[in-house]
Design a protein around this motif. Structure first.
Motif, PDB file in Angstrom:
ATOM      1  N   THR A  41       0.889  -1.170   0.000  1.00  0.00           N
ATOM      2  CA  THR A  41       0.000   0.000   0.000  1.00  0.00           C
ATOM      3  C   THR A  41       0.925   1.217   0.000  1.00  0.00           C
ATOM      4  O   THR A  41       2.144   1.079   0.118  1.00  0.00           O
ATOM      5  CB  THR A  41      -0.960   0.075   1.216  1.00  0.00           C
ATOM      6  N   TYR A  45       3.326  -2.202   3.859  1.00  0.00           N
ATOM      7  CA  TYR A  45       2.719  -3.435   3.340  1.00  0.00           C
ATOM      8  C   TYR A  45       1.664  -3.945   4.316  1.00  0.00           C
ATOM      9  O   TYR A  45       1.803  -3.808   5.538  1.00  0.00           O
ATOM     10  CB  TYR A  45       3.786  -4.513   3.113  1.00  0.00           C
ATOM     11  N   GLY A  46       0.600  -4.558   3.760  1.00  0.00           N
ATOM     12  CA  GLY A  46      -0.465  -5.134   4.575  1.00  0.00           C
ATOM     13  C   GLY A  46      -0.487  -6.647   4.453  1.00  0.00           C
ATOM     14  O   GLY A  46      -0.005  -7.213   3.469  1.00  0.00           O
ATOM     15  N   ARG A  66       0.316 -11.975  16.646  1.00  0.00           N
ATOM     16  CA  ARG A  66      -0.241 -10.766  17.249  1.00  0.00           C
ATOM     17  C   ARG A  66      -1.360 -11.120  18.225  1.00  0.00           C
ATOM     18  O   ARG A  66      -2.154 -11.999  17.954  1.00  0.00           O
ATOM     19  CB  ARG A  66      -0.819  -9.913  16.124  1.00  0.00           C
ATOM     20  N   LEU A  72      -8.253  -5.238  13.473  1.00  0.00           N
ATOM     21  CA  LEU A  72      -7.684  -5.093  12.131  1.00  0.00           C
ATOM     22  C   LEU A  72      -8.392  -3.963  11.385  1.00  0.00           C
ATOM     23  O   LEU A  72      -9.545  -3.657  11.664  1.00  0.00           O
ATOM     24  CB  LEU A  72      -7.874  -6.397  11.358  1.00  0.00           C
ATOM     25  N   THR A 106      -7.525   6.264   8.014  1.00  0.00           N
ATOM     26  CA  THR A 106      -8.413   5.208   8.512  1.00  0.00           C
ATOM     27  C   THR A 106      -9.445   5.859   9.412  1.00  0.00           C
ATOM     28  O   THR A 106      -9.100   6.685  10.249  1.00  0.00           O
ATOM     29  CB  THR A 106      -7.594   4.168   9.307  1.00  0.00           C
ATOM     30  N   ILE A 108     -12.718   5.242  12.177  1.00  0.00           N
ATOM     31  CA  ILE A 108     -13.397   4.282  13.050  1.00  0.00           C
ATOM     32  C   ILE A 108     -14.886   4.634  13.085  1.00  0.00           C
ATOM     33  O   ILE A 108     -15.251   5.778  13.387  1.00  0.00           O
ATOM     34  CB  ILE A 108     -12.856   4.349  14.494  1.00  0.00           C
ATOM     35  N   LEU A 123     -14.337  -5.568  19.371  1.00  0.00           N
ATOM     36  CA  LEU A 123     -14.969  -4.243  19.509  1.00  0.00           C
ATOM     37  C   LEU A 123     -16.261  -4.142  18.693  1.00  0.00           C
ATOM     38  O   LEU A 123     -16.482  -4.904  17.758  1.00  0.00           O
ATOM     39  CB  LEU A 123     -13.998  -3.145  19.049  1.00  0.00           C
ATOM     40  N   VAL A 126     -15.522  -0.509  13.822  1.00  0.00           N
ATOM     41  CA  VAL A 126     -14.657  -1.065  12.778  1.00  0.00           C
ATOM     42  C   VAL A 126     -13.798   0.053  12.175  1.00  0.00           C
ATOM     43  O   VAL A 126     -14.269   1.170  11.973  1.00  0.00           O
ATOM     44  CB  VAL A 126     -15.488  -1.797  11.684  1.00  0.00           C
ATOM     45  N   ALA A 127     -12.530  -0.279  11.930  1.00  0.00           N
ATOM     46  CA  ALA A 127     -11.602   0.656  11.290  1.00  0.00           C
ATOM     47  C   ALA A 127     -11.651   0.419   9.785  1.00  0.00           C
ATOM     48  O   ALA A 127     -11.604  -0.734   9.344  1.00  0.00           O
ATOM     49  CB  ALA A 127     -10.185   0.428  11.817  1.00  0.00           C
ATOM     50  N   LEU A 202      -6.325   8.870  16.807  1.00  0.00           N
ATOM     51  CA  LEU A 202      -5.784   7.804  17.655  1.00  0.00           C
ATOM     52  C   LEU A 202      -4.348   7.457  17.262  1.00  0.00           C
ATOM     53  O   LEU A 202      -3.620   6.874  18.043  1.00  0.00           O
ATOM     54  CB  LEU A 202      -6.646   6.538  17.554  1.00  0.00           C
ATOM     55  N   LYS A 235      -6.899   4.607  22.884  1.00  0.00           N
ATOM     56  CA  LYS A 235      -8.156   4.086  22.335  1.00  0.00           C
ATOM     57  C   LYS A 235      -7.920   3.114  21.180  1.00  0.00           C
ATOM     58  O   LYS A 235      -8.771   2.304  20.873  1.00  0.00           O
ATOM     59  CB  LYS A 235      -9.043   5.248  21.886  1.00  0.00           C
ATOM     60  N   GLY A 238      -3.843  -1.175  19.529  1.00  0.00           N
ATOM     61  CA  GLY A 238      -2.491  -1.459  19.052  1.00  0.00           C
ATOM     62  C   GLY A 238      -1.458  -0.471  19.542  1.00  0.00           C
ATOM     63  O   GLY A 238      -0.262  -0.769  19.589  1.00  0.00           O
ATOM     64  N   MET A 239      -1.893   0.742  19.910  1.00  0.00           N
ATOM     65  CA  MET A 239      -0.934   1.768  20.302  1.00  0.00           C
ATOM     66  C   MET A 239      -0.333   1.486  21.682  1.00  0.00           C
ATOM     67  O   MET A 239       0.609   2.154  22.089  1.00  0.00           O
ATOM     68  CB  MET A 239      -1.588   3.155  20.286  1.00  0.00           C
TER      69      MET A 239
HETATM   70  O1  TXA Z   1      -1.466   2.229   6.964  1.00  0.00           O
HETATM   71  C1  TXA Z   1      -2.056   1.376   7.608  1.00  0.00           C
HETATM   72  O2  TXA Z   1      -3.013   1.654   8.351  1.00  0.00           O
HETATM   73  C2  TXA Z   1      -1.596  -0.080   7.468  1.00  0.00           C
HETATM   74  C3  TXA Z   1      -1.851  -0.532   6.029  1.00  0.00           C
HETATM   75  C4  TXA Z   1      -1.589  -1.984   5.809  1.00  0.00           C
HETATM   76  O3  TXA Z   1      -3.169  -0.190   5.664  1.00  0.00           O
HETATM   77  N1  TXA Z   1      -2.232  -0.930   8.425  1.00  0.00           N
HETATM   78  C5  TXA Z   1      -1.932  -0.902   9.750  1.00  0.00           C
HETATM   79  O4  TXA Z   1      -2.631  -1.832  10.491  1.00  0.00           O
HETATM   80  O5  TXA Z   1      -1.145  -0.152  10.247  1.00  0.00           O
HETATM   81  P1  TXA Z   1      -2.201  -2.255  11.985  1.00  0.00           P
HETATM   82  O6  TXA Z   1      -3.092  -3.403  12.279  1.00  0.00           O
HETATM   83  O7  TXA Z   1      -0.752  -2.512  12.055  1.00  0.00           O
HETATM   84  O8  TXA Z   1      -2.626  -1.051  12.861  1.00  0.00           O
HETATM   85  C6  TXA Z   1      -3.994  -0.792  13.065  1.00  0.00           C
HETATM   86  C7  TXA Z   1      -4.205   0.050  14.280  1.00  0.00           C
HETATM   87  C8  TXA Z   1      -3.931  -0.690  15.566  1.00  0.00           C
HETATM   88  O9  TXA Z   1      -3.279   0.193  16.461  1.00  0.00           O
HETATM   89  C9  TXA Z   1      -5.341  -1.014  16.067  1.00  0.00           C
HETATM   90  O10 TXA Z   1      -5.399  -1.135  17.465  1.00  0.00           O
HETATM   91  C10 TXA Z   1      -6.135   0.184  15.555  1.00  0.00           C
HETATM   92  O11 TXA Z   1      -5.591   0.413  14.290  1.00  0.00           O
HETATM   93  N2  TXA Z   1      -7.572  -0.137  15.367  1.00  0.00           N
HETATM   94  C11 TXA Z   1      -8.118  -0.992  14.471  1.00  0.00           C
HETATM   95  N3  TXA Z   1      -9.459  -1.070  14.641  1.00  0.00           N
HETATM   96  C12 TXA Z   1      -9.769  -0.233  15.644  1.00  0.00           C
HETATM   97  C13 TXA Z   1     -11.002   0.135  16.295  1.00  0.00           C
HETATM   98  N4  TXA Z   1     -12.160  -0.399  15.925  1.00  0.00           N
HETATM   99  N5  TXA Z   1     -10.934   1.037  17.308  1.00  0.00           N
HETATM  100  C14 TXA Z   1      -9.743   1.587  17.678  1.00  0.00           C
HETATM  101  N6  TXA Z   1      -8.563   1.267  17.108  1.00  0.00           N
HETATM  102  C15 TXA Z   1      -8.567   0.374  16.116  1.00  0.00           C
END
Ligand code: TXA
Ligand code: MG
Length: 358
Positions: A41, A45-46, A66, A72, A106, A108, A123, A126-127, A202, A235, A238-239
Motif C-alpha cells: 500500500t 505493506y499489509g 499478534r 484489524l 483510517t 473508526i 470491539l 470497525v476501522a 488515535l 483508544k 495497538g498503540m
Molecule cells: O497504513 C495502515 O493503516 C496499514 C496498512 C496496511 O493499511 N495498516 C496498519 O494496520 O497499520 P495495523 O493493524 O498494524 O494497525 C492498526 C491500528 C492498531 O493500532 C489497532 O489497534 C487500531 O488500528 N484499530 C483498528 N481497529 C480499531 C477500532 N475499531 N478502534 C480503535 N482502534 C482500532
C-alpha cells in the motif's frame, strides 16, 4: 506453507501490467477461499485476509504472532461500500472520504453485525481505509471488496516498507506476497475515531492534524498519544504495545545542533572506551549533520526539511540498525508539525520514550 512471491510491474499509466493483473486476480481468488496475501500500500505493506471470514482473521493473528484483542483495519476500494460495514455513518465520514480517500486515512465507525468480532478484536466499532496504491485497489476488488489487513510485519518489528522485509517476516506464513516495490509514505495511516463526540486522532500518520482540522474544524488528539506515561489506555488497542523496538538501545537526542553533536559523539566515545566486548554504535541523522558523527554506522534519514524522505526512510533504517548489529543507537529529534508528528510518534515508541534534551 509455501509462500509464492510475485513481482508487480506497472504500466506508464501506473496500473498493474497485464501479467501482474493476472497474478492479482489469482491472489484475489486465494483471499476469497480464506487464504492470506501480503500486498503493497502507499503507507506500509499489509497482510490481507477476507474481512467477513472469521477464520481468515484468526489466521492473520497467527501469521503475525499478534494478540487477538488488537483489531484489524478493513480495506475497501470503493467509497460506495462504506454502508456494507456501518449503518451509522456521520457526515464527517463523507467529508473525510471526499478529501482524503483513496489515501493514508483510517476512520473508526460503529460496525454492522456482519463484520465479525474476530476482525475487530471484539470491539463494536470497525476501522476502515481505502488505500490509493493501484495494486492494493485491484487486489481488494478481486478479493471481494473487504480485506482485513494489519501491517505485514511479525508483531514487535517495524512495519515493512518494502517486500524484502515482508519476505523476511512472513515467508512460510502466508500464501502469496505481492512485491510492488517501496512504499511511498512509509508510515502507517492516520487513524481518526468518528464514534466520539469530537473526532479524535488515535494515531498520527500521512494525513496531518492540520489537514483534518481544515475539513472537520474541531479535532482532538487521544490523550494517551500526547504523553505516553499518562496512565491512560490508548483508544487504538495497538498503540499500547511497544512497537518497532530495535534490538539496540535507542535514545532520541533533542537540542541545538552543536550540543546534540557534542553529546552524541561524547557518548560514542564512552561506548568505545568501555572495556570488554565492542559495542557497535549507530546514529540516525539528517543529511545536514550526518558527516559530523564518529559512530560505526551513520544512517542518513534525509534532509531536515524533507519530511517525506524522513518518514519514508525511518522503518527501513530501524531494521538496518538491527541487521548491522547496532548495540547503541542515537537519533536526532525531528520534532515539528505535519508529518513530523507521525515520525516522532514512531521514533519515540521505538526508543521506549527514551529522549534526552541537551
Ligand atoms: O497504513 C495502515 O493503516 C496499514 C496498512 C496496511 O493499511 N495498516 C496498519 O494496520 O497499520 P495495523 O493493524 O498494524 O494497525 C492498526 C491500528 C492498531 O493500532 C489497532 O489497534 C487500531 O488500528 N484499530 C483498528 N481497529 C480499531 C477500532 N475499531 N478502534 C480503535 N482502534 C482500532
Ligand atoms: Mg502494525
Amino acid at each position: 506453507m509455501e509462500t509464492r512471491i510475485v513481482r508487480i510491474n506497472y504500466t506508464k499509466e501506473n496500473e498493474p501490467d497485464p501479467a501482474s493483473e493476472k497474478a492479482i486476480a489469482e491472489a484475489g481468488r486465494i483471499l476469497k477461499e480464506g487464504g492470506l496475501v501480503a500486498f503493497p500500500t502507499e503507507t506500509v505493506y499489509g497482510l490481507g485476509g477476507d474481512a467477513f471470514n472469521p477464520e481468515s482473521s484468526r489466521r492473520i493473528y497467527q501469521a503475525k504472532g499478534r494478540p487477538s484483542d488488537n483489531p484489524l483495519i478493513v480495506h475497501i476500494a470503493d467509497i460506495g461500500d462504506l454502508p456494507e460495514l456501518s449503518d451509522r455513518i456521520p457526515k464527517e465520514a463523507y467529508l473525510l472520504s471526499d478529501r482524503f480517500w483513496p489515501g493514508p486515512l483510517t476512520m473508526i465507525l460503529p460496525k454492522k453485525d456482519r463484520v465479525p468480532k474476530e476482525t475487530t478484536g471484539g470491539l463494536d466499532t470497525v476501522a476502515i481505509r481505502f488505500p490509493s496504491n493501484p495494486a492494493a485497489k485491484a487486489l481488494i476488488r478481486e478479493g471481494g471488496g473487504f480485506i482485513a489487513a494489519p501491517s505485514a510485519n511479525r508483531s514487535g518489528r517495524p512495519s515493512p516498507t518494502s517486500a524484502k522485509y515482508v519476505i523476511e517476516d512472513l515467508s512460510g506464513r502466508v500464501d502469496v506476497i505481492l512485491d510492488g516495490g517501496d512504499c511511498v509514505i512509509g508510515l502507517e495511516s492516520t487513524i481518526v475515531d468518528l464514534t466520539s463526540e469530537i473526532p479524535t486522532v488515535l494515531r498520527p500518520g500521512g494525513v496531518t492534524l492540520e489537514e483534518l482540522r481544515e475539513v472537520l474544524g474541531d479535532v482532538e488528539i487521544d490523550r494517551a498519544l500526547i504523553k505516553d506515561d499518562s496512565g491512560i489506555a490508548p483508544k487504538a488497542p495497538g498503540m499500547k504495545y511497544r512497537h518497532y523496538a530495535p534490538k539496540g538501545d535507542l535514545t532520541v537526542v533533542r537540542g541545538e545542533k552543536a550540543a546534540v553533536e557534542r553529546y552524541i559523539n561524547g557518548e560514542i566515545e564512552k561506548a568505545r572506551n568501555t572495556p570488554g566486548h565492542h559495542i557497535i554504535t549507530a546514529v540516525i541523522a539528517s543529511t545536514e549533520t550526518a558527516s559530523s558523527y564518529r559512530a560505526d554506522i551513520i544512517k542518513n534519514i534525509g534532509a531536515r526539511e524533507d519530511e517525506n524522505a524522513i518518514a519514508r526512510n525511518l522503518f527501513r533504517i530501524l531494521r538496518e540498525c538491527d541487521d548491522e548489529g547496532a548495540g547503541r543507537i542515537f537519533a536526532e529529534s525531528f520534532a515539528g508539525p505535519g508529518l513530523k508528528e507521525a515520525v516522532m510518534n514512531r521514533l519515540l515508541k521505538a526508543a521506549g520514550h527514551k529522549e534526552i534534551t541537551v
